[in-house]
Design an enzyme around this catalytic site. Sequence first.
Site, short mmCIF file in Angstrom:
data_model
loop_
_atom_site.label_atom_id
_atom_site.label_comp_id
_atom_site.label_asym_id
_atom_site.label_seq_id
_atom_site.Cartn_x
_atom_site.Cartn_y
_atom_site.Cartn_z
N ARG A 123 -88.16 17.69 55.83
CA ARG A 123 -88.94 17.78 57.07
C ARG A 123 -88.21 17.11 58.23
O ARG A 123 -88.25 17.58 59.37
CB ARG A 123 -90.31 17.11 56.85
CG ARG A 123 -91.26 17.18 58.05
CD ARG A 123 -92.62 16.62 57.65
NE ARG A 123 -93.60 16.74 58.71
CZ ARG A 123 -94.03 15.73 59.47
NH1 ARG A 123 -93.52 14.50 59.28
NH2 ARG A 123 -94.94 15.91 60.40
N HIS A 155 -93.23 24.01 52.04
CA HIS A 155 -94.51 23.37 51.74
C HIS A 155 -94.87 23.48 50.25
O HIS A 155 -95.99 23.15 49.87
CB HIS A 155 -95.62 23.97 52.60
CG HIS A 155 -95.55 23.53 54.02
ND1 HIS A 155 -96.40 23.99 55.00
CD2 HIS A 155 -94.73 22.64 54.64
CE1 HIS A 155 -96.10 23.42 56.16
NE2 HIS A 155 -95.09 22.60 55.96
N HIS A 211 -87.56 18.87 61.76
CA HIS A 211 -88.06 18.29 63.01
C HIS A 211 -86.92 17.91 63.95
O HIS A 211 -87.13 17.82 65.16
CB HIS A 211 -88.95 17.08 62.71
CG HIS A 211 -90.33 17.46 62.31
ND1 HIS A 211 -91.45 16.82 62.78
CD2 HIS A 211 -90.79 18.45 61.50
CE1 HIS A 211 -92.53 17.39 62.28
NE2 HIS A 211 -92.15 18.37 61.48
N ASN A 231 -94.86 13.83 64.92
CA ASN A 231 -94.07 12.84 64.20
C ASN A 231 -94.77 11.51 64.01
O ASN A 231 -94.48 10.77 63.06
CB ASN A 231 -92.74 12.58 64.94
CG ASN A 231 -91.82 13.78 64.95
OD1 ASN A 231 -91.82 14.58 64.01
ND2 ASN A 231 -91.05 13.93 66.02
#
Length: 318
Positions: free
Chosen positions: A57, A188, A61, A89
């Site tokens: 992740r 996911h 990001h 975040n």
Amino acid sequence: MASSLSALLLLCLAASASAQLSPKFYARSCPKLLGTIKGVVTAAVRNEARMGASLLRLHFHDCFVQGCDASVLLSDTATFTGEQGAAPNNASIRGMGVIDNIKARVEALCPQTVSCADILAVAARDSVVALGGPSWNVPLGRRDSTTASLALANSDLPPPSFNVSDLISNFAAKGLGVTDLVALSGAHTIGLSQCKNFRDRLYNDSNIDTAFAASLKGNCPRPTGSGDANLAALDTTTPTSFDNAYYRNLQSQKGLLHSDQVLLNGAGSRRTRTLVGTYASTPSRFGRDFAVAMVKMGNISPLTGSQGQIRLSCSRVN
């Protein structure tokens, strides 16, 4: 005409920058790099399986906010506000300590040679592998930014409330197609999410298995602010294995996030629905497409050549 030429020039420059990346970029300057990163990541994931999802992740990001330049790692200072406090975040971004550990070891081996952005990209790949997922050659040669953007982190990272059309537009803005969107959503299949991200789905969505929703409501009460940080697995079937169970869960209406479930049966989901079915029935196809999409994502606006810098510490500019 001038506008078209400018757009063409920008595309050419972007392609040129991506073309400079190579899996062998550090073959001579830091030959022990890949083994060093793999060792730290494997140990971290063995200690806490969730860390694999957190490192993956972290790379995502990073890349979706001004490109894959390690901007997400920059800490706030008295004169600088970075991305870690942005809504997507804040109190959820994790794994910076593992990256710092890798960076310290790499600096001892190859001083001021390897960028934090490249460490993020390799750590993401090694995290997926550590949890049983596919591997791929990571193109390297990125450099680190000297800036970060709180505003772009708030605007460019897709929230869990997005519908299919929102997601497709968001990914298209980064040069990623529908196949990339559905394949990368398969990340996911590992990790956890906070109640605040799936509360609305539990109490407002109709495309959710009732028993599944009921099992989560006790840990995620309806009132906003109550249990916001409580966690649930994004994949309740095999939450610590990188497999294709995420897509089978969607077929059972057990996607945790609204932005997950809409890939199967949200408005305008015809193109994404077909891919969900393919990945649910053919794990090898998911693995291949995920690996391809990760390379494409890693090529979003990299800094190369003399751009940016090689940070000595990933959390601050030199």
